[in-house]
Scaffold this motif. Sequence first.
Motif, PDB file in Angstrom:
ATOM      1  N   GLY A   1       0.868  -1.060   0.335  1.00 31.73           N
ATOM      2  CA  GLY A   1      -0.049   0.157  -0.323  1.00 31.73           C
ATOM      3  C   GLY A   1       1.131   1.134   0.242  1.00 31.73           C
ATOM      4  N   ASP A   2       2.036   1.131   0.942  1.00 31.22           N
ATOM      5  CA  ASP A   2       3.098   2.082   0.835  1.00 31.22           C
ATOM      6  C   ASP A   2       3.268   2.595  -0.891  1.00 31.22           C
ATOM      7  OD1 ASP A   2       2.502   2.411   3.678  1.00 31.22           O
ATOM      8  OD2 ASP A   2       4.503   1.318   4.350  1.00 31.22           O
ATOM      9  N   ARG A   3       3.457   1.601  -0.905  1.00 31.71           N
ATOM     10  CA  ARG A   3       4.261   1.568  -3.051  1.00 31.71           C
ATOM     11  C   ARG A   3       3.379   2.491  -3.666  1.00 31.71           C
ATOM     12  NH1 ARG A   3       6.201   3.834  -6.311  1.00 31.71           N
ATOM     13  NH2 ARG A   3       7.379   2.872  -7.741  1.00 31.71           N
ATOM     14  N   LEU A   4       1.979   2.166  -3.535  1.00 33.02           N
ATOM     15  CA  LEU A   4       0.951   3.002  -4.246  1.00 33.02           C
ATOM     16  C   LEU A   4       1.033   4.055  -3.795  1.00 33.02           C
ATOM     17  CD1 LEU A   4      -1.320  -0.355  -3.714  1.00 33.02           C
ATOM     18  CD2 LEU A   4      -0.513   0.021  -6.188  1.00 33.02           C
ATOM     19  N   GLN A   5       0.770   4.953  -2.921  1.00 34.04           N
ATOM     20  CA  GLN A   5       0.355   6.058  -2.287  1.00 34.04           C
ATOM     21  C   GLN A   5       1.353   6.587  -3.368  1.00 34.04           C
ATOM     22  OE1 GLN A   5      -1.662   6.890  -0.104  1.00 34.04           O
ATOM     23  NE2 GLN A   5      -0.697   8.444  -0.787  1.00 34.04           N
ATOM     24  N   GLU A   6       3.064   6.263  -3.145  1.00 26.09           N
ATOM     25  CA  GLU A   6       3.447   6.993  -3.527  1.00 26.09           C
ATOM     26  C   GLU A   6       3.552   7.142  -4.656  1.00 26.09           C
ATOM     27  OE1 GLU A   6       7.537   4.817  -3.658  1.00 26.09           O
ATOM     28  OE2 GLU A   6       7.768   4.687  -1.584  1.00 26.09           O
ATOM     29  N   MET A   7       3.025   6.178  -6.044  1.00 24.47           N
ATOM     30  CA  MET A   7       2.440   6.408  -7.099  1.00 24.47           C
ATOM     31  C   MET A   7       1.272   7.888  -7.101  1.00 24.47           C
ATOM     32  SD  MET A   7       2.070   3.389  -9.625  1.00 24.47           S
ATOM     33  CE  MET A   7       1.779   1.487  -7.726  1.00 24.47           C
ATOM     34  N   LEU A   8       0.295   8.222  -6.720  1.00 29.11           N
ATOM     35  CA  LEU A   8      -0.055   9.192  -5.771  1.00 29.11           C
ATOM     36  C   LEU A   8       0.114  10.947  -6.601  1.00 29.11           C
ATOM     37  CD1 LEU A   8      -2.387   6.983  -3.379  1.00 29.11           C
ATOM     38  CD2 LEU A   8      -3.125   7.921  -5.885  1.00 29.11           C
ATOM     39  N   PRO A   9      -0.318  11.484  -6.965  1.00 23.17           N
ATOM     40  CA  PRO A   9       0.273  12.897  -5.856  1.00 23.17           C
ATOM     41  C   PRO A   9      -0.143  13.060  -4.687  1.00 23.17           C
ATOM     42  CG  PRO A   9      -2.078  13.043  -6.772  1.00 23.17           C
ATOM     43  CD  PRO A   9      -1.754  11.654  -7.101  1.00 23.17           C
ATOM     44  N   PRO A  10       1.223  14.216  -3.780  1.00 19.65           N
ATOM     45  CA  PRO A  10       1.426  14.623  -2.903  1.00 19.65           C
ATOM     46  C   PRO A  10       0.016  15.250  -2.509  1.00 19.65           C
ATOM     47  CG  PRO A  10       3.845  14.540  -3.891  1.00 19.65           C
ATOM     48  CD  PRO A  10       2.501  14.286  -4.951  1.00 19.65           C
ATOM     49  N   LEU A  11      -0.079  14.873  -0.829  1.00 21.51           N
ATOM     50  CA  LEU A  11      -1.324  16.131  -0.418  1.00 21.51           C
ATOM     51  C   LEU A  11      -0.534  17.514  -0.838  1.00 21.51           C
ATOM     52  CD1 LEU A  11      -2.434  13.877   2.224  1.00 21.51           C
ATOM     53  CD2 LEU A  11      -4.272  13.838   0.501  1.00 21.51           C
ATOM     54  N   GLY A  12      -2.012  17.714  -1.469  1.00 19.68           N
ATOM     55  CA  GLY A  12      -2.269  19.595  -1.931  1.00 19.68           C
ATOM     56  C   GLY A  12      -1.176  19.555  -3.091  1.00 19.68           C
ATOM     57  N   VAL A  13      -1.029  18.880  -3.599  1.00 18.07           N
ATOM     58  CA  VAL A  13      -0.320  19.302  -4.712  1.00 18.07           C
ATOM     59  C   VAL A  13      -1.374  19.268  -5.674  1.00 18.07           C
ATOM     60  CG1 VAL A  13       1.283  18.355  -7.327  1.00 18.07           C
ATOM     61  CG2 VAL A  13       1.277  18.354  -4.582  1.00 18.07           C
ATOM     62  N   GLY A  14      -2.079  20.021  -6.657  1.00 17.63           N
ATOM     63  CA  GLY A  14      -2.508  20.037  -7.398  1.00 17.63           C
ATOM     64  C   GLY A  14      -2.752  19.536  -9.195  1.00 17.63           C
ATOM     65  N   MET A  15      -2.906  18.914  -9.269  1.00 22.88           N
ATOM     66  CA  MET A  15      -3.248  18.282 -10.465  1.00 22.88           C
ATOM     67  C   MET A  15      -4.474  18.426 -11.459  1.00 22.88           C
ATOM     68  SD  MET A  15      -1.652  15.272 -10.163  1.00 22.88           S
ATOM     69  CE  MET A  15      -2.367  14.259 -11.291  1.00 22.88           C
TER      70      MET A  15
ATOM     71  N   LYS B   1       4.749   9.490 -15.955  1.00 25.55           N
ATOM     72  CA  LYS B   1       5.573  10.299 -14.783  1.00 25.55           C
ATOM     73  C   LYS B   1       4.090  10.577 -14.237  1.00 25.55           C
ATOM     74  CE  LYS B   1       9.966   8.979 -15.378  1.00 25.55           C
ATOM     75  NZ  LYS B   1       9.774   6.726 -15.121  1.00 25.55           N
ATOM     76  N   ILE B   2       4.058  10.818 -12.541  1.00 23.07           N
ATOM     77  CA  ILE B   2       2.484  11.669 -12.034  1.00 23.07           C
ATOM     78  C   ILE B   2       3.337  12.793 -12.421  1.00 23.07           C
ATOM     79  CG2 ILE B   2       3.897  11.023  -9.781  1.00 23.07           C
ATOM     80  CD1 ILE B   2      -0.451  11.446 -10.879  1.00 23.07           C
ATOM     81  N   GLU B   3       4.237  13.360 -11.998  1.00 20.98           N
ATOM     82  CA  GLU B   3       5.135  14.730 -11.992  1.00 20.98           C
ATOM     83  C   GLU B   3       4.340  16.044 -13.038  1.00 20.98           C
ATOM     84  OE1 GLU B   3       9.264  14.648 -13.212  1.00 20.98           O
ATOM     85  OE2 GLU B   3       8.946  12.903 -11.586  1.00 20.98           O
ATOM     86  N   TRP B   4       3.982  14.755 -14.509  1.00 18.66           N
ATOM     87  CA  TRP B   4       3.686  15.833 -15.816  1.00 18.66           C
ATOM     88  C   TRP B   4       2.232  16.674 -14.934  1.00 18.66           C
ATOM     89  CZ3 TRP B   4       5.380  10.929 -19.392  1.00 18.66           C
ATOM     90  CH2 TRP B   4       6.871  11.063 -19.156  1.00 18.66           C
ATOM     91  N   GLN B   5       1.507  15.930 -14.070  1.00 18.92           N
ATOM     92  CA  GLN B   5       0.514  16.162 -14.838  1.00 18.92           C
ATOM     93  C   GLN B   5      -0.091  17.206 -13.243  1.00 18.92           C
ATOM     94  OE1 GLN B   5      -0.383  14.309 -17.564  1.00 18.92           O
ATOM     95  NE2 GLN B   5      -2.810  15.508 -16.331  1.00 18.92           N
ATOM     96  N   PHE B   6       1.485  17.331 -12.545  1.00 18.19           N
ATOM     97  CA  PHE B   6       0.856  18.734 -11.572  1.00 18.19           C
ATOM     98  C   PHE B   6       0.612  20.041 -12.420  1.00 18.19           C
ATOM     99  CE2 PHE B   6       4.327  16.422  -8.441  1.00 18.19           C
ATOM    100  CZ  PHE B   6       3.633  15.343  -8.278  1.00 18.19           C
ATOM    101  N   LYS B   7      -0.141  21.068 -11.711  1.00 18.16           N
ATOM    102  CA  LYS B   7      -0.136  21.710 -12.046  1.00 18.16           C
ATOM    103  C   LYS B   7       0.328  22.485 -13.041  1.00 18.16           C
ATOM    104  CE  LYS B   7      -5.030  21.957 -10.780  1.00 18.16           C
ATOM    105  NZ  LYS B   7      -6.414  23.479 -10.032  1.00 18.16           N
ATOM    106  N   THR B   8       1.949  22.728 -11.502  1.00 18.40           N
ATOM    107  CA  THR B   8       2.914  23.882 -11.331  1.00 18.40           C
ATOM    108  C   THR B   8       3.661  22.918 -12.695  1.00 18.40           C
ATOM    109  OG1 THR B   8       4.215  22.328  -9.961  1.00 18.40           O
ATOM    110  CG2 THR B   8       2.772  24.100  -9.638  1.00 18.40           C
ATOM    111  N   ALA B   9       3.713  21.854 -12.645  1.00 20.77           N
ATOM    112  CA  ALA B   9       4.786  21.442 -13.933  1.00 20.77           C
ATOM    113  C   ALA B   9       4.257  22.194 -15.915  1.00 20.77           C
ATOM    114  CB  ALA B   9       4.636  20.235 -14.203  1.00 20.77           C
TER     115      ALA B   9
END
Length: 168
Positions: free
Chosen positions: A77-91, A110-118
Amino acid sequence: MEAIDIEPWLFRVEPLEGESFSHFLGRFRRANKLTPTGLGKMAGLGGAIARWEKFRFNPPPSRQQLEALAFVIGVKGDRLQEMLPPLGVGMKLEPVRLCGACYAQSPCHKIEWQFKTATGCDRHKLRLLSECPNCKARFKIPALWFEGACQRCFMTFAQMAEYQKLIV
């Protein structure tokens, strides 16, 4: 003759470094010939899988949901959590974005490509693509990426790196 309950077995799929939850779920489902609904039923999550594959994390998956999924797919479950956006990061749900140069090195979304700030790739200093530079088709959700190419014209994501512009 008596019917015997046979437990289904599944192929294990290991998450890739930085891989988005959507992309991982799609790879797992394809390896095991499952639909989003089928995986959701196995994990007791209903339609959550289809929602998560589209980056709909509002509300985010609960710890209990991640553990139920972890039990079925054999990933902690911890590894699955890592694939999600961190709390507070807009997607950004749409458009789906990618860096062709990154994809050539590690074939996953990569999940980071979907961050609003990216706006670009920090590693390659290239702008992220949201459509195929050849045919202009928008990218499908990463769960549907199975060939590593545009689903309309079949240009590979790695080839698309040549068309990415430098971040100024």
